[in-house]
Design an enzyme around this catalytic site. Structure first.
Site, PDB file in Angstrom:
ATOM      1  N   ARG A  60       0.826  -1.211   0.000  1.00 48.85           N
ATOM      2  CA  ARG A  60       0.000   0.000   0.000  1.00 48.85           C
ATOM      3  C   ARG A  60       0.862   1.263   0.000  1.00 48.85           C
ATOM      4  NH1 ARG A  60      -3.419   2.466   4.686  1.00 48.85           N
ATOM      5  NH2 ARG A  60      -4.956   3.721   3.560  1.00 48.85           N
ATOM      6  N   HIS A  64       0.406   4.344  -2.610  1.00 47.32           N
ATOM      7  CA  HIS A  64       0.147   5.722  -2.179  1.00 47.32           C
ATOM      8  C   HIS A  64       1.277   6.657  -2.585  1.00 47.32           C
ATOM      9  CE1 HIS A  64      -3.447   5.459   0.686  1.00 47.32           C
ATOM     10  NE2 HIS A  64      -3.398   4.311   0.026  1.00 47.32           N
ATOM     11  N   ASN A  92      -3.651   9.102   4.346  1.00 48.11           N
ATOM     12  CA  ASN A  92      -2.417   8.379   4.643  1.00 48.11           C
ATOM     13  C   ASN A  92      -2.180   8.143   6.128  1.00 48.11           C
ATOM     14  OD1 ASN A  92      -1.668   8.092   1.962  1.00 48.11           O
ATOM     15  ND2 ASN A  92      -0.451   9.973   1.927  1.00 48.11           N
ATOM     16  N   HIS A 190      -6.125  -5.669  -2.712  1.00 45.02           N
ATOM     17  CA  HIS A 190      -6.907  -5.745  -1.479  1.00 45.02           C
ATOM     18  C   HIS A 190      -7.012  -7.166  -0.961  1.00 45.02           C
ATOM     19  CE1 HIS A 190      -9.137  -1.651  -2.199  1.00 45.02           C
ATOM     20  NE2 HIS A 190      -7.862  -1.512  -1.914  1.00 45.02           N
TER      21      HIS A 190
END
Length: 328
Positions: A60, A64, A92, A190
């Site tokens: 992740r 990001h 975040n 995910h």
């Protein structure tokens, strides 16, 4: 631990590359720091062995990072008195794994001072996190440099939101050179990790698209919603309560995420939205059969290569940070 490897031909890298990304190279550190990838892998083996649940957060972090200013490690920078950095933007706040990145970077600095960028470290760690979670391997072209700007405001506007529908998400992905297939394929990430209650609570209570009960989002399976409400008891539930994004195998990279989505058991609105578009729905339903695992692994590898090339800094741009959380 069984590891499935799908080594992609260099042509796929070149097809996905922008002009800057074309300057990235397989084996970029072969002369300047020949043990770089081995050092990253060795540390990642130890990190994931000690904390298997970190695979998702490390993947992740890379996502990001790449969606804001490109893959330049700007997400790793600390805020300063005069600037609120990306990592402190609201989307975040739940990011984890910063300490692991510094651990790996420290090992690289000890072996090859000032050579390997934090952006490359983050990209390699994401790949290795997937591999160590029993996912696919793909070659990572290296040579990224680290950005010097990190702005929380940009992160708040550019990251794909958990509440996004397909048109919104597709627009954000397209702005990064990623298409609808990349959207549905990368949503498969995910399969790893957990999410805090506030990121999905609006689907359980006072939903804007409420069903007859006036509470639960009708795109969410009712039995699954009931289980989630046992953990997440109100809209005001704190961030301490976690739910698995891929119940039952959130530490393993596999295709069960798509089976959950196909049964209306995707945790986020963005997961559920994949069933509202013909293209993304067809992909979800196809992979959900369990007959196309290898095809998904190849697709995921290709999309990760494309994402890892977004907005990269090369040549004389940016810098090579000595510590990932602060500019030189």
């Amino acid at each position: 631990m069984a590891i499935r490897c799908f080594l992609l031909p260099l042509s796929l890298l070149l097809l996905a590359a922008s002009s800057a990304a074309a300057q990235l190279e397989i084996g970029y550190y072969s002369k300047s720091c020949p043990s770089a990838e081995a050092i990253v892998r060795e540390e990642m083996v130890k990190i994931i062995a000690a904390a298997p649940s970190l695979a998702g957060p490390l993947l992740r972090l890379h996502f990001h990072d790449c969606f804001v200013r490109g893959c330049d490690a700007s997400v790793l920078l600390d805020s300063t008195p005069g600037n609120t950095a990306e990592r402190d933007a609201k989307p975040n706040k739940s990011l984890r794994g910063f300490g692991s990145v510094e651990r790996v970077k420290g090992k690289l600095e000890a072996a090859c001072p000032g050579v390997v960028s934090c952006a490359d470290v983050l990209t390699l760690m994401a790949r290795d996190a997937v591999v160590l979670a029993r996912g696919p391997f793909w070659p990572v072209a290296l040579g990224r440099r680290d950005g010097k700007v990190s702005d929380a405001t940009e992160a708040s506007h550019e990251l794909p939101p958990a509440f996004g529908d397909v048109p919104l998400l597709a627009k954000i992905f397209a702005s990064k050179g990623l298409d609808l297939k990349d959207l549905v394929v990368l949503s498969g990430a995910h399969t790893l990790g957990t999410a805090h209650c506030p990121s999905y609570a609006d689907r359980l209570y006072n939903s804007s698209s409420a069903g007859e009960d006036g509470l639960v989002d009708p795109s969410l399976d009712s039995e699954y919603a009931a289980k989630l409400r046992l953990k997440c008891k109100s809209l005001d539930e704190g961030t301490g309560m976690l739910s698995e994004m891929d119940p039952g195998s959130y530490k393993t990279f596999d295709t069960s995420y798509y089976r959950h989505v196909a049964k209306r058991r995707g945790l986020f609105r963005s997961d559920a939205a994949l069933l509202t578009d013909a293209t993304t729905r067809e992909y979800v339903q196809r992979v959900a059969t369990g007959k196309f695992d290898e095809a998904f692994f190849r697709d995921f590898s290709e999309s990760m290569i494309k994402m890892g090339n977004v907005g990269v800094l090369t040549g004389a741009d940016g810098e090579i940070r000595k510590k990932c959380y602060v500019l030189n």
